[in-house]
Design an enzyme around this catalytic site. Sequence first.
Site, PDB file in Angstrom:
ATOM      1  N   TYR A 477     -55.942  84.544  11.988  1.00 10.67           N
ATOM      2  CA  TYR A 477     -56.593  84.674  10.687  1.00 10.67           C
ATOM      3  C   TYR A 477     -58.094  84.410  10.809  1.00 10.67           C
ATOM      4  O   TYR A 477     -58.917  84.988  10.121  1.00 10.67           O
ATOM      5  CB  TYR A 477     -55.981  83.690   9.694  1.00 10.67           C
ATOM      6  CG  TYR A 477     -56.683  83.717   8.361  1.00 10.67           C
ATOM      7  CD1 TYR A 477     -56.398  84.707   7.422  1.00 10.67           C
ATOM      8  CD2 TYR A 477     -57.652  82.759   8.048  1.00 10.67           C
ATOM      9  CE1 TYR A 477     -57.052  84.748   6.208  1.00 10.67           C
ATOM     10  CE2 TYR A 477     -58.308  82.795   6.842  1.00 10.67           C
ATOM     11  CZ  TYR A 477     -58.005  83.795   5.910  1.00 10.67           C
ATOM     12  OH  TYR A 477     -58.667  83.826   4.715  1.00 10.67           O
ATOM     13  N   GLU A 478     -58.423  83.526  11.735  1.00 15.10           N
ATOM     14  CA  GLU A 478     -59.841  83.198  11.966  1.00 15.10           C
ATOM     15  C   GLU A 478     -60.621  84.445  12.336  1.00 15.10           C
ATOM     16  O   GLU A 478     -61.722  84.690  11.839  1.00 15.10           O
ATOM     17  CB  GLU A 478     -59.927  82.140  13.060  1.00 15.10           C
ATOM     18  CG  GLU A 478     -61.296  81.493  13.189  1.00 15.10           C
ATOM     19  CD  GLU A 478     -61.288  80.425  14.257  1.00 15.10           C
ATOM     20  OE1 GLU A 478     -62.277  79.689  14.322  1.00 15.10           O
ATOM     21  OE2 GLU A 478     -60.314  80.351  15.030  1.00 15.10           O
ATOM     22  N   LEU A 479     -60.084  85.249  13.242  1.00 14.46           N
ATOM     23  CA  LEU A 479     -60.744  86.480  13.662  1.00 14.46           C
ATOM     24  C   LEU A 479     -60.821  87.469  12.514  1.00 14.46           C
ATOM     25  O   LEU A 479     -61.851  88.084  12.263  1.00 14.46           O
ATOM     26  CB  LEU A 479     -60.010  87.095  14.848  1.00 14.46           C
ATOM     27  CG  LEU A 479     -60.490  88.487  15.292  1.00 14.46           C
ATOM     28  CD1 LEU A 479     -61.936  88.411  15.745  1.00 14.46           C
ATOM     29  CD2 LEU A 479     -59.606  89.049  16.390  1.00 14.46           C
TER      30      LEU A 479
END
Length: 573
Positions: A477-479
Amino acid sequence: MIIMLWMFLLTFIISEVMNGYSTKGNQIDRCPPDVSTTVFALEGEHAHLRCRLCNASTPLAMNDLQMHGFAITWFKDIRENGPVELSGKSGRIVVEGSFLRFWPATVNDTGRYFCSLFNGTHNITGPNESLDVTPISEGCYSEEIAYKRIGVIGSSIVLRCPYMEEYKNNKEDLKWYKDCQENVHTGSSLLFQKLEKENAGYYTCKLSFEHSGVQYNITRTLALTLKEPAVTPNLIYPHQERIEVVLGENRTINCTAVAGNEKKPWMNLNWYFDNSPMSNCKQRQPVCKGPRREVTKNNRTYVIRPLVLTQIKEEYLNQFFNCVLQTSEGKTFGYIILQEKGKSNVHGVIKLLIFIITVLVVVAIVCVHFKIRIVLCFRDVTGRDETLEDDKEYDAYVLLLKSDETLLSAKEEQQFALELLPAILEEQFGYRLCIFERDVPPGGGSADNILFYINKCRRLIIILSKEYVDDEYSSTYELMTGLHQVLVERKIKPILIEFKPISNTKSLPESLQLVRRSKRTVKWKGSKSVFKHSYFWKKVRYLMPAKGGQPEKHSQHAMVESLTGVGNHVCKG
């Protein structure tokens, strides 16, 4: 001063003896007539004459003579009867110290005056002082009594009211008039920074003061005439001329120079071909120089030397014919080049265009090749800082792409992200990084927290390695959140670092492929990229925002220590 006075008297006595002269009674030793002065005054105004000595003209010397018994006597020189002594004790004409004053002056006072200092034995006589009193006319001045002043157009000049030394305490009250019509200035002098033709005219300075309850004026008039600035000889034609001609035709080309406004300035005008002076036209020659002639126009003298081409040959084409003006100041050159009509120097133009294009191409290549170095140098010189006055707290958010399965095996990537990257960017170049593993507090890994920290950064640094590509479960999700900010909302610029070579880029997510094609990718070269002056760090700095006020650079030893695993935590979540 007393010694100087007696030396002066001794010299005076010796000169009298050698010239066979002896002083008797009131006999007067006259000063040479060429040192006389004239004071102009208007009738009814105050006027004064000052006693001046031939050998001791300063007021100090005059006062010193009076202190040692020399009395001043004024005389008016009347040609029919000789000098007439003026009592000057009372009345309209008064002797005050070394001055002879008129309260006021009349037309009958016009004449020549002189003073004499006598101590019973010796006479010391001043030069002639002429007083010229003019009746008051309707105007404020008379042209006949004006003091002459000459100025040069374009230069500066200061007009001072003449014979006003005694009134130095009242000089600032002087009023200046031009041609009696307007008050142009008030003060001791009138300054012209740059004279123009309309500044010529009559300038009257007037001082008013009170004496014994009566108001008196002192008026002086200056006639300001202007002249043109000096013009030195100068070459007018040719300068750098190209002339189209037809083979076989005859042509006369005049080399022209202005002689200036001086009286007969020395100058020589001549034609040269093939670095040799050309011969005079005596017979029918293909090319020669004609006789020199002078033409006067608009008060200027022009000198002309013709170049005579009775038959233009091909050998004269594209050659220099030089006209040289030689004066006492030096030499001035001009030239003509003959070109066949309809066949201008195309080759020269083409060569010039090729040269210009080549230079532009070389400059473009240099700029492209050294673009990063040029930009970094410009930042260092100008101290440019893009981080001022924005709402960002960090310069970059560091994202190490990994999954839980690859986290333990990615030791090199972790060391690079957590130690080497902040050691260089933070400690060496003053940037402030936000690293998830280092700066986000425990329990802050929620979607909202990640988006919160990404929004506080100016750049998104994505560290990509082969392990990430090979791991099909590594899309975090960070990416996705960071790439959404980059590609969709365009709030943050990406920097993609390929930590390990990637052979199959097609397996990357389409969003990463777009970032990779944007030329914002930097490839890690292992040991070649370790030191901060390597190309790798130069390009990273180039992609990072410009930041001024960098910290002092560490020593090489301290830097090596930082690269081996020491990194300060400067970013607080």
